[in-house]
Design a protein around this motif. Structure first.
Motif, mmCIF file in Angstrom:
data_model
loop_
_atom_site.group_PDB
_atom_site.id
_atom_site.type_symbol
_atom_site.label_atom_id
_atom_site.label_comp_id
_atom_site.label_asym_id
_atom_site.label_seq_id
_atom_site.Cartn_x
_atom_site.Cartn_y
_atom_site.Cartn_z
ATOM 1 N N ALA A 143 0.656 -1.400 -0.169
ATOM 2 C CA ALA A 143 0.609 0.295 0.011
ATOM 3 C C ALA A 143 0.504 1.064 -0.187
ATOM 4 N N THR A 144 1.008 2.168 -0.777
ATOM 5 C CA THR A 144 0.979 3.276 -1.464
ATOM 6 C C THR A 144 0.911 4.730 -0.077
ATOM 7 N N ASP A 163 3.019 4.650 14.169
ATOM 8 C CA ASP A 163 4.031 5.760 13.210
ATOM 9 C C ASP A 163 3.789 4.974 11.518
ATOM 10 N N ASN A 164 2.519 4.055 10.891
ATOM 11 C CA ASN A 164 1.846 4.486 10.479
ATOM 12 C C ASN A 164 0.610 4.384 9.475
ATOM 13 N N PHE A 165 -0.221 4.674 10.655
ATOM 14 C CA PHE A 165 -1.276 5.476 9.822
ATOM 15 C C PHE A 165 -1.705 7.315 10.934
ATOM 16 N N LYS A 178 2.722 5.617 6.518
ATOM 17 C CA LYS A 178 4.613 5.323 6.489
ATOM 18 C C LYS A 178 4.745 3.618 5.962
ATOM 19 N N PRO A 179 4.796 3.038 4.682
ATOM 20 C CA PRO A 179 4.395 2.035 4.153
ATOM 21 C C PRO A 179 4.476 0.519 4.855
ATOM 22 N N ARG A 200 -6.793 -1.204 -5.822
ATOM 23 C CA ARG A 200 -8.113 -0.947 -4.877
ATOM 24 C C ARG A 200 -9.174 -1.041 -5.676
ATOM 25 N N PRO A 201 -10.534 -1.728 -5.151
ATOM 26 C CA PRO A 201 -11.317 -1.308 -6.092
ATOM 27 C C PRO A 201 -12.010 -0.095 -5.997
#
Length: 818
Positions: free
Chosen positions: A143-144, A173-175, A195-196, A236-237
């Motif tokens: 996911a980018t 840290d990611n979201f 953050k990936p 993604r859809p």
């Protein structure tokens, strides 16, 4: 909830505000505001003060509403409005803002109607909640940065500032969390990758998202986010529409198709397999609709009611197997159908009304509601056109039933009124309400007799108390106003009050005879009967009653001539030269009865010689029926019976003595011992004759003394009388009959009686015989013709004295009838 209930109630009362404005002349609308969840009995507002009225209790003020729950109570003694039961704004209005309910207060005598609206203020009594305790996400490590991950929305039923205000994501840290709002103002959160992800380092992430409202103190709800890092899924859809719209008819059958959503995923394999789910749906929308997770087909799952929700907005999430997703919104509008009939609520109804109320009087006040909308909810009220009533609108959805004409209980004592409320739907639905109105009576009708006048008959000699007949009247009024009493009007009959002749029963109208009637005294009664009702004031009417007295044969005939005397014998003379049909005399009789009871017939009962005389059946004339001969006896005795025509008949008998002779000497020789006829003297004895003689002597002596005294007094008074100027009035004896004019009675004596107006004595003059054919014979006499002449001279003396007296007076005017 706890922190609200601990807050003093007076604080909320201070915050309440009142909006009063005039709608009609006697109708006001007041608006109160009150927070939800207040205890029972909490103060809402002072209705009496706000309306400016002080007759809540005397006017029997009460709350009228069509709802099942009574949230408020009116204290008529204090004039205040208080909370009757706990009010839950979310249960009452759901998401609708502002939230309020209305009701009406009605007063009677006179009728007043006031509308009150109570706005329910929201309190922060609900915390935001999530549909699920855990949100499971599968996110590819490819996911980018900036990828969006839609999260389940929290639901807070409170309104305004107390509703959901913010989302907070636990530190990581990611979201990061981004918050957005849809057209309905519902806030939802989107988690953005900053953050990936590295599946090798952290294949699983556990985060917490907190939903916070704006209340004081704040309330919050928490959901766990469990993130599973997947292998690469870089597409993604994507939905082909950002907004879907659809319509559905209320009461649509379960399974009815609505629409289909579609999202495409460029990946292949399991990463391109898309599934569809509803995001958190407001209220119970998620239970009303369902979506096929593989096809995106949306159908009806439960009954849809337009009156509860008119539009649904649902978020649909399309997710591939790699955890990537897209979201779209579906707006479903509900089409109303006419599935609710109008509801009629009778607020006030007077079931008994007086017949004298004026037209336009309010009979009933009622409310009509229809839960449908637009034309389906437009209601028209009507009443049977044959009835004298009309419906008039007073407030919105309120109507008055009014009278149109004056009532008449006698023609229509009650009415069955049917009120019909019909909506404008297709087909229209209607509801009926039945009212039974009774008309009370007013004394507005006078009694009316069944006949314009009454006539009856009663036979004389009746028994006192006999029921004669009855009068009858009727009164169109009812009960006491129609209760009649009968009375005799105070009138005079023959100088006596009518009550001395008849009486009447006040209840039945039966007339009774008070006395025994005598036809010869009174032949008819005419009087007035009054019928009076029991109203206040009473009304009455009169009728004339005539009672005719019917004659009975209760009086025998009375013979006027010939007069039967016990002293001298009177004989009628018939010359021997009399021819056939010679009128000897005439028997005159009368009967005081009337009609056929007074029709008299004359018959010859006995006779010395039946072949010589006959009696006229109708006129009583005694005539010869053959030539008189020398062989006929001088002395003839006839017995005549007089009968009336009554049933049974009454009769009287008279004896007529006839002398058949040409001269008095011949008659005297035969009549000397006439009274010694064996028919009358066989039973007499010497002692009886002697006793009779003594008594007669004493009687004659007393009579002579009395007459002498009377004559002396009369002469003393006459001297004064003759010098007076008073007029002379002739006096005729009762039942005096002048038979000379008939030609039947040729042999009678005449007499004269004269009086003045103030005389106490009578002047009597005895005249001479009109004919020498009438003989007066003393039964004890044995004298000759000389004695008769002496008697004649004695009779002439008063006449001579009268002539002398008249000559002496000169100035008096005497009037006598011969």
């Amino acid at each position: 909830m706890a922190h609200i209930s601990s807050e003093p109630p007076i604080k909320w009362q201070v915050r309440a505000f009142i909006l009063v404005f005039l709608i009609e002349a006697t109708v006001c609308q007041i608006r109160y505001s009150v927070p939800e969840e207040m205890r029972k009995g909490s103060f809402v507002g002072n209705v009496a003060e706000d309306l400016g009225i002080d007759r809540l209790r005397s006017g029997r003020a009460r709350i009228v509403t069509g709802e099942n729950n009574q949230y408020t109570e009116l204290k008529t003694d204090k004039g205040t409005l208080v909370v009757n039961e706990r009010i839950d704004r979310e249960e009452l209005c759901g998401d609708m803002t502002p939230c309020s309910f209305s009701f009406e207060i009605i007063l009677e005598n006179p009728i007043e109607l006031h509308r009150l609206t109570v706005e329910i203020l929201d309190v922060n009594d609900h915390a935001p909640t999530f549909k699920n305790d855990v949100i499971n996400l599968e996110i590819s490590e490819s996911a980018t940065i900036g990828s969006h991950f839609d999260l389940e929305s929290a639901y807070d039923p409170d309104a305004g500032i107390h509703s959901l205000q913010n989302y907070v994501l636990s530190p990581n840290d990611n979201f990061v969390l981004k918050q957005q709002s849809n057209a309905d103002g519902i806030r939802f959160a989107v988690m953005i990758l900053q953050k990936p992800l590295d599946r090798e380092l952290k294949p699983h992430l556990s985060l917490k998202m907190i939903a916070v409202d704006g209340g004081t103190p704040q309330r919050s709800g928490t959901v766990n986010i469990e993130i599973t890092v997947l292998d690469i899924n870089d597409n993604r859809p994507v939905f082909n529409q950002s907004l879907y719209t659809a319509t559905v008819t209320e009461n649509a059958a379960i399974g009815t198709y609505i629409t289909t959503v579609n999202a495409s995923d460029a990946d292949s394999g399991s990463n391109g397999l898309v599934t569809y789910t509803f995001s958190n749906v407001k209220g119970k929308s998620g239970e009303i609709f369902e979506i096929d997770s593989f096809t995106g087909k949306i159908t009806v799952a439960e009954n849809i009611d337009f009156e509860k929700d008119r539009k649904y907005e649902i978020r649909v999430i399309a997710k591939d197997q790699g955890g990537l997703s897209d979201a779209t919104t579906i707006v479903i509008e509900v089409t109303d159908i006419n599935d609710n009939a109008p509801v009629i609520n009778i607020m006030s109804f007077t079931s008994l009304i007086s017949e004298d109320v004026p037209p336009g009087t309010t009979i009933a006040v009622f409310n009509v509601k229809d839960a449908d909308s637009e034309r389906n909810g437009q209601v028209t009220c009507s009443v049977d056109s044959n009835l004298p009533f009309k419906i008039q609108s007073s407030l919105t959805n309120y109507y008055n039933l009014l009278s149109q004409v004056p009532f008449d209980r006698e023609s229509k004592p009650e009415y069955n009124i049917t009120i019909t409320a019909t909506d404008s739907g297709s087909p229209p639905l209607s509801t009926k309400a039945a009212l039974h109105l009774k008309i009370s009576d007013v004394n507005d009708n006078s009694p009316v007799f069944t006949e314009p006048s009454y006539s009856a008959h009663i036979v004389e000699n009746n028994v006192p108390g006999l029921s004669i007949f009855s009068v009858s009247a009727r009164d169109s009024d009812w009960n006491q106003n129609a209760r009649l009493s009968y009375f005799l009007e105070d009138t005079q009959v023959s100088g006596n009050p009518v009550s001395s002749y008849v009486s009447i029963s006040s209840e039945t109208g039966v007339i009774h005879a008070v006395r025994s009637f005598d036809y010869e005294q009174i032949k008819q009664l005419v009087f007035t009967v009054k019928a009076q009702d029991g109203g206040s004031p009473p009304l009455s009417s009169n009728v004339t009653v005539k009672i005719l007295i019917q004659d009975q044969n209760d009086n025998p005939p009375q013979v006027l001539y010939p007069v039967q005397t016990g002293g001298s014998l009177v004989a009628e003379m018939v010359p021997r030269s009399a021819d056939v049909g010679y009128l000897v005399t005439k028997v005159v009789a009368v009967d005081v009865d009337s009609g056929q009871n007074a029709w008299l017939s004359y018959k010859l009962q006995k006779a010395t010689d039946r072949a010589l005389f006959e009696v006229g059946l109708q006129n009583g004339e005694i005539r010869t029926i053959r030539q008189v001969t020398d062989k006929d006896a001088v002395k003839q005795r006839l017995t005549v019976i007089v009968e009336d025509n009554g049933q049974p008949s009454c009769s009287a008998t008279v004896i007529v003595n006839v002398a058949v002779a040409d001269s008095f000497p011949e008659v005297l020789s035969e009549f000397t011992d006439f009274t010694h006829d064996k028919e009358y003297n066989d039973n007499l004895t010497f002692y009886l004759v002697l006793a009779l003689a003594v008594v007669s002597f004493l009687f004659i002596t007393c009579l002579v003394v009395i007459i002498s005294v009377k004559i002396y007094r009369w002469r003393q008074q006459s001297r004064i009388l003759y010098h007076s100027n008073l007029p002379v009035i002739p006096y005729y004896p009762p039942r005096y009959s002048d038979t000379l004019g008939t030609g039947a009675l040729q042999h009678v004596y005449n007499y004269e009686v004269c009086r003045t107006t103030d005389s106490r004595k009578s002047d009597c003059k005895f005249g001479r015989a009109g004919s020498q054919n009438v003989l007066i014979l003393d039964p004890n006499s044995t004298g000759t013709m000389q004695r008769i002449q002496n008697e004649k001279s004695i009779l002439d003396e008063p006449e001579e004295r009268e002539k002398d007296t008249r000559n002496g007076m000169g100035q008096e005017d005497w009037s006598c009838k011969r």
